[in-house]
Design a protein around this motif. Structure first.
Motif, short mmCIF file in Angstrom:
data_model
loop_
_atom_site.label_atom_id
_atom_site.label_comp_id
_atom_site.label_asym_id
_atom_site.label_seq_id
_atom_site.Cartn_x
_atom_site.Cartn_y
_atom_site.Cartn_z
N GLY A 47 0.82 -1.20 0.00
CA GLY A 47 0.00 0.00 0.00
C GLY A 47 0.86 1.25 0.00
N ASP A 48 1.85 1.25 0.87
CA ASP A 48 2.77 2.37 0.95
C ASP A 48 3.54 2.55 -0.36
N GLY A 49 4.02 1.42 -0.89
CA GLY A 49 4.77 1.47 -2.14
C GLY A 49 3.93 2.05 -3.27
N LEU A 50 2.69 1.60 -3.36
CA LEU A 50 1.82 2.04 -4.46
C LEU A 50 1.45 3.52 -4.31
N SER A 51 1.35 3.99 -3.05
CA SER A 51 1.02 5.41 -2.89
C SER A 51 2.16 6.27 -3.41
N HIS A 52 3.40 5.77 -3.28
CA HIS A 52 4.54 6.51 -3.84
C HIS A 52 4.51 6.48 -5.36
N VAL A 53 4.15 5.31 -5.91
CA VAL A 53 4.01 5.22 -7.36
C VAL A 53 2.95 6.22 -7.84
N ALA A 54 1.84 6.29 -7.10
CA ALA A 54 0.78 7.23 -7.46
C ALA A 54 1.29 8.66 -7.46
N PHE A 55 2.17 8.96 -6.50
CA PHE A 55 2.74 10.31 -6.46
C PHE A 55 3.57 10.59 -7.71
N GLY A 56 4.40 9.59 -8.10
CA GLY A 56 5.19 9.75 -9.31
C GLY A 56 4.30 10.00 -10.52
N ILE A 99 9.25 -3.95 -3.84
CA ILE A 99 8.35 -2.87 -3.44
C ILE A 99 9.16 -1.66 -3.00
N ALA A 100 10.18 -1.89 -2.18
CA ALA A 100 11.00 -0.79 -1.70
C ALA A 100 11.66 -0.06 -2.86
N MET A 101 12.20 -0.84 -3.81
CA MET A 101 12.89 -0.22 -4.96
C MET A 101 11.93 0.64 -5.76
N ILE A 102 10.79 0.08 -6.12
CA ILE A 102 9.86 0.81 -6.99
C ILE A 102 9.29 2.03 -6.28
N SER A 103 9.00 1.88 -4.98
CA SER A 103 8.36 3.00 -4.30
C SER A 103 9.32 4.18 -4.15
N VAL A 104 10.55 3.89 -3.74
CA VAL A 104 11.51 4.97 -3.56
C VAL A 104 11.85 5.60 -4.90
N ALA A 105 12.03 4.74 -5.92
CA ALA A 105 12.38 5.26 -7.24
C ALA A 105 11.30 6.17 -7.78
N SER A 106 10.04 5.75 -7.66
CA SER A 106 8.98 6.57 -8.24
C SER A 106 8.80 7.87 -7.46
N LEU A 107 9.04 7.81 -6.15
CA LEU A 107 8.99 9.04 -5.35
C LEU A 107 10.06 10.02 -5.84
N ALA A 108 11.27 9.48 -6.05
CA ALA A 108 12.38 10.33 -6.50
C ALA A 108 12.10 10.91 -7.88
N VAL A 109 11.65 10.06 -8.79
CA VAL A 109 11.36 10.52 -10.16
C VAL A 109 10.26 11.58 -10.13
#
Lengths: 172, 238
Positions: A47-56, A99-109
């Motif tokens: 859930g947390d990971g996907l919310s970061h993806v949504a932000f990206g 999950i950690a990789m994708i969430s942090v990456a999409s937040l950064a992007v």
């Protein structure tokens, strides 16, 4: 008791409170249905990971000046979820690490994109309002409410129809 | 014709051969025990029999109206399963899923089948209990009942006795033998050579790269493989 009732009726005069109530209940219902499966499958963090993806995705939507962000955010988030659960089965990078990789990456992007292609002078304000403000539960439009209702019906229907299959997949 | 017939089968992952020159067949009512050291490809062979992976070489024929989806499979238990908060009834019933096809819910026949399976394994009194609160032996029985729901003909068991104490292990083997005598073909992976010799009708001994022996247990008793293990006392209890 009488006082509480009076206060509640005062609040419910406003449409945005009614919207918030409806959408809140629907979201709670759907997440409780789906959450159990994810926790049992050891995907609690998704859930947390996907919310970061949504932000990206939201950042991408913002720089292209798309009025309705949902059109961009929804498909990208669903795609990310499918990707995460799919790769989680049989790759070298296991579920939680992916999950950690994708969430942090999409937040950064997302933050990078917002910074480079900023549409207004106040970037940190933009980020802040995107993260915490603009899609708050108290600023829902009538459209958002209908989307929530529709999605909830779809989720509940699919859940009931596929319950036995979901059960078996969770167990194996 | 045999239920399962393997000819010149080689198995492996991503082109890397784990084991080759597998030749054996399983007849209706057989009790085949697959023994061998870790990494010899026993679990890989199971997956190939279930058609989850394709053999690199050779053929695996499944005959006499037996579909790969009609084989009951008892895999090694995963950590997620050990504390799965569902009732025994739900878990056993989920073994019927393959029979449902596109039907979203279980029908009466499925439920009757699940109840039958639980009676046969003497766990019908546990029906409403939570799976995570059961002992290891009871959990294994539940999973066996689940596998039994999926088949009337053949069971594949991957180390069913792993992590069980000797008494419970004995009971489990007795149960499996009872099922076998009732006409279900059993293929079991085991590290327990003594039990394999006691209960099985046929033995497949897998070494690294190639199988070392296939035949009846009587023939196996006379081979060097068995005698050597008897002498050095390295019979591994799972």
């Amino acid at each position: 008791m009488h006082n509480v009732w009076q206060q509640l009726t005062t609040y419910f005069q406003y449409p945005f409170i009614r919207y918030a109530m409806i959408v809140g209940i629907l979201i709670a219902l759907c997440s409780s249905l789906l959450g159990v499966t994810l926790v049992l499958k050891r995907y609690s963090f998704i859930g947390d990971g996907l919310s970061h993806v949504a932000f990206g995705a939201l950042a991408v939507g913002t720089i292209f000046q798309i009025e309705n962000d949902l059109i961009v955010v929804l498909p990208i988030t669903v795609l990310a979820a499918v990707l995460l659960l799919w790769t989680g089965q049989n790759t070298k990078i296991k579920g939680d690490a992916a999950i950690a990789m994708i969430s942090v990456a999409s937040l950064a992007v997302g933050y990078l994109i917002m910074n480079v292609f900023s549409t207004s002078a106040n970037i940190s304000g933009d980020v802040c309002s995107t993260l915490f403000g603009s899609a708050s539960i108290l600023t829902l439009s009538r459209m958002d409410v209908w989307v929530s209702i529709l999605m909830s019906i779809v989720v509940v229907a699919i859940f009931i129809l596929c319950y036995n299959r979901i059960f078996a997949v969770t167990f194996d | 014709m045999a239920l399962i017939k393997c000819q010149g089968v080689a198995l492996g992952y991503e082109g890397k051969v784990v084991t080759e020159e597998l030749n054996f067949q399983v007849e209706q009512g057989d009790y085949l025990c697959i023994v061998g050291e870790n990494g010899a490809g026993k679990s890989t062979l199971m997956k190939a029999l279930l058609r989850l992976i394709a053999p690199l070489q050779g053929t695996i024929e499944i005959g006499e109206g037996l579909h790969a989806s009609e084989i009951g499979y008892l895999p090694q238990q995963t950590p997620v399963q050990k504390d799965f908060p569902a009732t025994v009834w739900e878990i056993v019933l989920s073994g019927c899923l393959n029979r449902c096809g596109w039907r979203p819910f279980y029908n009466k026949e499925d439920k009757k089948r699940a109840l039958d399976a639980m009676r046969r394994l003497e766990i019908d009194d546990l029906s409403a209990q939570s799976y995570r609160n059961l002992s290891g032996g009871q959990q294994q029985r539940v999973l066996l009942a689940r596998a039994l729901c999926a088949t009337r003909k053949m069971l594949l068991l991957d180390e069913p006795a792993a992590g069980l104490d000797p008494v419970v292990t004995g009971e489990l083997y007795e149960l499996i033998q009872k099922l076998n005598q009732e006409g279900i073909t059993v293929i079991m992976i085991s590290h327990d050579i003594t039990a394999a010799i006691t209960y099985a009708s046929h033995i497949l001994h897998m070494g690294s790269r190639r199988p070392l022996f296939f035949g009846t247990k009587e023939a196996y008793r006379d081979t060097d493989l068995y005698l050597r293990q008897g002498e050095s006392g390295v019979t591994v209890h799972a």
